[in-house]
Design a protein around this motif. Structure first.
Motif, PDB file in Angstrom:
ATOM      1  N   SER A 106      -0.261  -1.704   5.976  1.00 21.63           N
ATOM      2  CA  SER A 106      -1.207  -2.472   5.158  1.00 21.63           C
ATOM      3  C   SER A 106      -2.648  -2.368   5.635  1.00 21.63           C
ATOM      4  O   SER A 106      -3.569  -2.705   4.892  1.00 21.63           O
ATOM      5  N   ASP A 107      -2.868  -1.916   6.875  1.00 23.28           N
ATOM      6  CA  ASP A 107      -4.234  -1.840   7.392  1.00 23.28           C
ATOM      7  C   ASP A 107      -4.844  -0.446   7.284  1.00 23.28           C
ATOM      8  O   ASP A 107      -5.964  -0.214   7.754  1.00 23.28           O
ATOM      9  N   ALA A 108      -4.147   0.486   6.658  1.00 22.17           N
ATOM     10  CA  ALA A 108      -4.678   1.850   6.527  1.00 22.17           C
ATOM     11  C   ALA A 108      -5.756   1.906   5.451  1.00 22.17           C
ATOM     12  O   ALA A 108      -5.576   1.361   4.357  1.00 22.17           O
ATOM     13  N   PRO A 109      -6.901   2.553   5.723  1.00 27.35           N
ATOM     14  CA  PRO A 109      -7.960   2.675   4.713  1.00 27.35           C
ATOM     15  C   PRO A 109      -7.551   3.679   3.628  1.00 27.35           C
ATOM     16  O   PRO A 109      -7.398   4.866   3.900  1.00 27.35           O
ATOM     17  N   LEU A 110      -7.408   3.196   2.421  1.00 24.29           N
ATOM     18  CA  LEU A 110      -6.878   4.038   1.349  1.00 24.29           C
ATOM     19  C   LEU A 110      -7.816   5.182   0.975  1.00 24.29           C
ATOM     20  O   LEU A 110      -7.356   6.236   0.519  1.00 24.29           O
ATOM     21  N   ASP A 111      -9.117   4.995   1.179  1.00 25.62           N
ATOM     22  CA  ASP A 111     -10.069   6.055   0.847  1.00 25.62           C
ATOM     23  C   ASP A 111     -10.083   7.168   1.883  1.00 25.62           C
ATOM     24  O   ASP A 111     -10.788   8.160   1.722  1.00 25.62           O
ATOM     25  N   GLN A 131       0.866  -1.188   0.000  1.00 25.84           N
ATOM     26  CA  GLN A 131       0.000   0.000   0.000  1.00 25.84           C
ATOM     27  C   GLN A 131       0.898   1.231   0.000  1.00 25.84           C
ATOM     28  O   GLN A 131       1.882   1.308   0.751  1.00 25.84           O
ATOM     29  N   VAL A 132       0.534   2.212  -0.848  1.00 29.98           N
ATOM     30  CA  VAL A 132       1.402   3.369  -1.054  1.00 29.98           C
ATOM     31  C   VAL A 132       0.593   4.648  -1.245  1.00 29.98           C
ATOM     32  O   VAL A 132      -0.589   4.617  -1.586  1.00 29.98           O
ATOM     33  N   ILE A 133       1.273   5.770  -1.030  1.00 33.30           N
ATOM     34  CA  ILE A 133       0.740   7.091  -1.362  1.00 33.30           C
ATOM     35  C   ILE A 133       1.724   7.745  -2.326  1.00 33.30           C
ATOM     36  O   ILE A 133       2.896   7.944  -1.978  1.00 33.30           O
ATOM     37  N   PRO A 134       1.289   8.052  -3.568  1.00 26.18           N
ATOM     38  CA  PRO A 134       2.172   8.749  -4.502  1.00 26.18           C
ATOM     39  C   PRO A 134       2.397  10.178  -4.047  1.00 26.18           C
ATOM     40  O   PRO A 134       1.532  10.778  -3.393  1.00 26.18           O
ATOM     41  N   LEU A 135       3.545  10.737  -4.393  1.00 27.17           N
ATOM     42  CA  LEU A 135       3.949  12.041  -3.884  1.00 27.17           C
ATOM     43  C   LEU A 135       4.323  12.985  -5.021  1.00 27.17           C
ATOM     44  O   LEU A 135       5.125  12.637  -5.883  1.00 27.17           O
ATOM     45  N   PHE A 136       3.742  14.190  -5.008  1.00 31.26           N
ATOM     46  CA  PHE A 136       4.147  15.191  -5.996  1.00 31.26           C
ATOM     47  C   PHE A 136       5.461  15.850  -5.599  1.00 31.26           C
ATOM     48  O   PHE A 136       6.099  16.511  -6.414  1.00 31.26           O
ATOM     49  N   TYR A 187      -2.912   8.997  12.147  1.00 32.18           N
ATOM     50  CA  TYR A 187      -4.344   8.826  11.883  1.00 32.18           C
ATOM     51  C   TYR A 187      -4.852   7.512  12.467  1.00 32.18           C
ATOM     52  O   TYR A 187      -5.896   7.476  13.135  1.00 32.18           O
ATOM     53  N   MET A 188      -4.111   6.445  12.236  1.00 31.41           N
ATOM     54  CA  MET A 188      -4.537   5.140  12.728  1.00 31.41           C
ATOM     55  C   MET A 188      -4.554   5.090  14.254  1.00 31.41           C
ATOM     56  O   MET A 188      -5.319   4.327  14.853  1.00 31.41           O
ATOM     57  N   ASN A 189      -3.717   5.924  14.893  1.00 26.77           N
ATOM     58  CA  ASN A 189      -3.658   5.978  16.358  1.00 26.77           C
ATOM     59  C   ASN A 189      -4.538   7.092  16.934  1.00 26.77           C
ATOM     60  O   ASN A 189      -4.395   7.466  18.105  1.00 26.77           O
ATOM     61  N   HIS A 190      -5.415   7.650  16.089  1.00 26.92           N
ATOM     62  CA  HIS A 190      -6.402   8.655  16.499  1.00 26.92           C
ATOM     63  C   HIS A 190      -5.784   9.950  16.997  1.00 26.92           C
ATOM     64  O   HIS A 190      -6.378  10.671  17.801  1.00 26.92           O
TER      65      HIS A 190
END
Length: 378
Positions: free
Chosen positions: A167-172, A93-98, A339-342
């Protein structure tokens, strides 16, 4: 994977010319070349910068080549990697970066900046390291916006412009960390370095501004004043940490004078998140003399900002921020963890969810001020 090394046919929103609605097309995405990664975009936010390049006009606008696939705020899954790629594997799972981070150049090695320039000149003009794009449509090359092009189901990016996330991060949800939320949040925490018990004013309560409010709150600011001409955004700002909100249209004097009266001389920190030179000047003038700091996070390339020399001579600091000051490859995964840790909010920024074929509706919602962030499912 079965598609490794092959051209992938998929759907994308193509901008054929400036100022015209995007068109959903069948496109072809070539395999990645050396030090490139092909990803399947799962979700993408619709950012004001996309709108600006598509519909903005003015003398200062830099020409961009068309046809073009916009989009730069996304999250997805690695489909395949090119030669020389060692950090990423299919399924990551990835986030593309500008904004890249090569980790080797003088800027990457310096704690003073996040502005790596690896492949920078090329990606700014819509191509990758070899001077070409990996996307084509109707037999012609389609340029990749900022080297990303997330309004496509698949895209190819340099391996220095990609962050591997858990891998458990919600991509949306975490797709918003590819631009807007990271920019505003970092403008307060990283660039502005807002201090505990400080007074702050945030100009513009869109995605970037609301994230700046959240950043001021995380820093422990005592007073956080949201400024926007759309009062419908005030409740959301309050939920994210604003202590009060002001509509400039409700006052018969410049907003900087209103804020100076409210704070007995001016705020300690002002964060401009609109991208308007007039608002930038007002934000600077709203800070207290002697130590006030103004951070410019709003993007524009069309106009010049006017600054009275006296405003600086008396001790104010004027700073700019790009991607919130975060070093992209290393810091984005940490923001995902927050984010995952609130510790950081994202869900509250998403006001609409739409499919790719409704991309022009998303632009209308953004331009009318009816959305904070629309997330497009790909």
């Amino acid at each position: 994977m079965s598609t490794t090394g092959q051209v992938i046919k998929c759907r994308a929103a193509v901008a054929w010319e400036h100022g015209q609605p995007l068109v959903i097309e069948d496109v072809e995405v070539a395999p990645p070349k050396a030090h490139e990664v092909r990803i399947r975009n799962v979700a993408t936010g619709v950012c004001h910068t996309d709108w600006e390049y598509m519909y903005g006009t003015g003398e200062g606008m830099k020409p961009r080549p068309f046809p073009l696939v916009l989009g730069h705020e996304a999250a997805g899954v690695v489909e395949s990697v090119g030669p020389g790629v060692t950090i990423f594997s299919p399924g990551d799972q990835v986030i593309p970066l500008f904004l890249p981070q090569c980790g080797e150049c003088e800027r990457c090695l310096s704690p003073k900046t996040n502005q790596c320039r690896k492949n920078w000149a090329n990606t700014q003009m819509g191509v990758l390291a070899d001077g070409t794009s990996r996307i084509s449509c109707r037999g012609q090359q389609v340029y990749q916006f900022l080297g990303v092009s997330s309004f496509s189901q698949y895209t190819v990016v340099p391996d220095t412009s990609l962050a591997k996330i858990r891998s458990d991060a919600p991509l949306d949800k975490v797709c918003l960390l590819g631009c807007g939320v990271s920019t505003g949040y970092g403008a307060a925490l990283k660039t502005g370095k807002v201090e505990k018990d400080a007074s702050c004013a945030v100009f513009g309560l869109g995605c970037v501004g609301l994230a700046a409010v959240m950043g001021c709150r995380a820093a422990g600011a005592r007073r956080i004043i949201g400024v926007d001409v759309n009062p419908d955004k005030f409740a959301k700002a309050a939920a994210l940490g604003a202590t009060e909100c002001v509509n400039p249209a409700d006052h018969g004097k410049p907003i900087q004078e209103v804020l100076a009266e409210m704070t007995d001389g001016g705020v300690d920190y002002a964060l401009e998140c609109v991208g308007s030179p007039a608002v930038m000047s007002a934000a600077l003038e709203s800070t207290v003399d002697a130590w006030g700091t103004c951070v410019i996070a709003g993007w524009t390339e069309r106009e010049a900002m006017k600054v009275k020399v006296e405003q600086i001579l008396l001790g104010r600091t004027l700073k700019g921020t790009y991607f919130g000051g975060w070093k992209s490859v290393q810091d984005v995964p940490r923001l995902v963890d927050d984010y995952m840790n609130h510790k950081l909010k994202l869900d509250e920024f998403i006001t609409h969810n739409l499919p790719l074929d409704q991309i022009n509706v998303a632009f209308d919602l953004l331009n009318s001020g009816k959305s904070i962030r629309t997330v497009i499912t790909l």
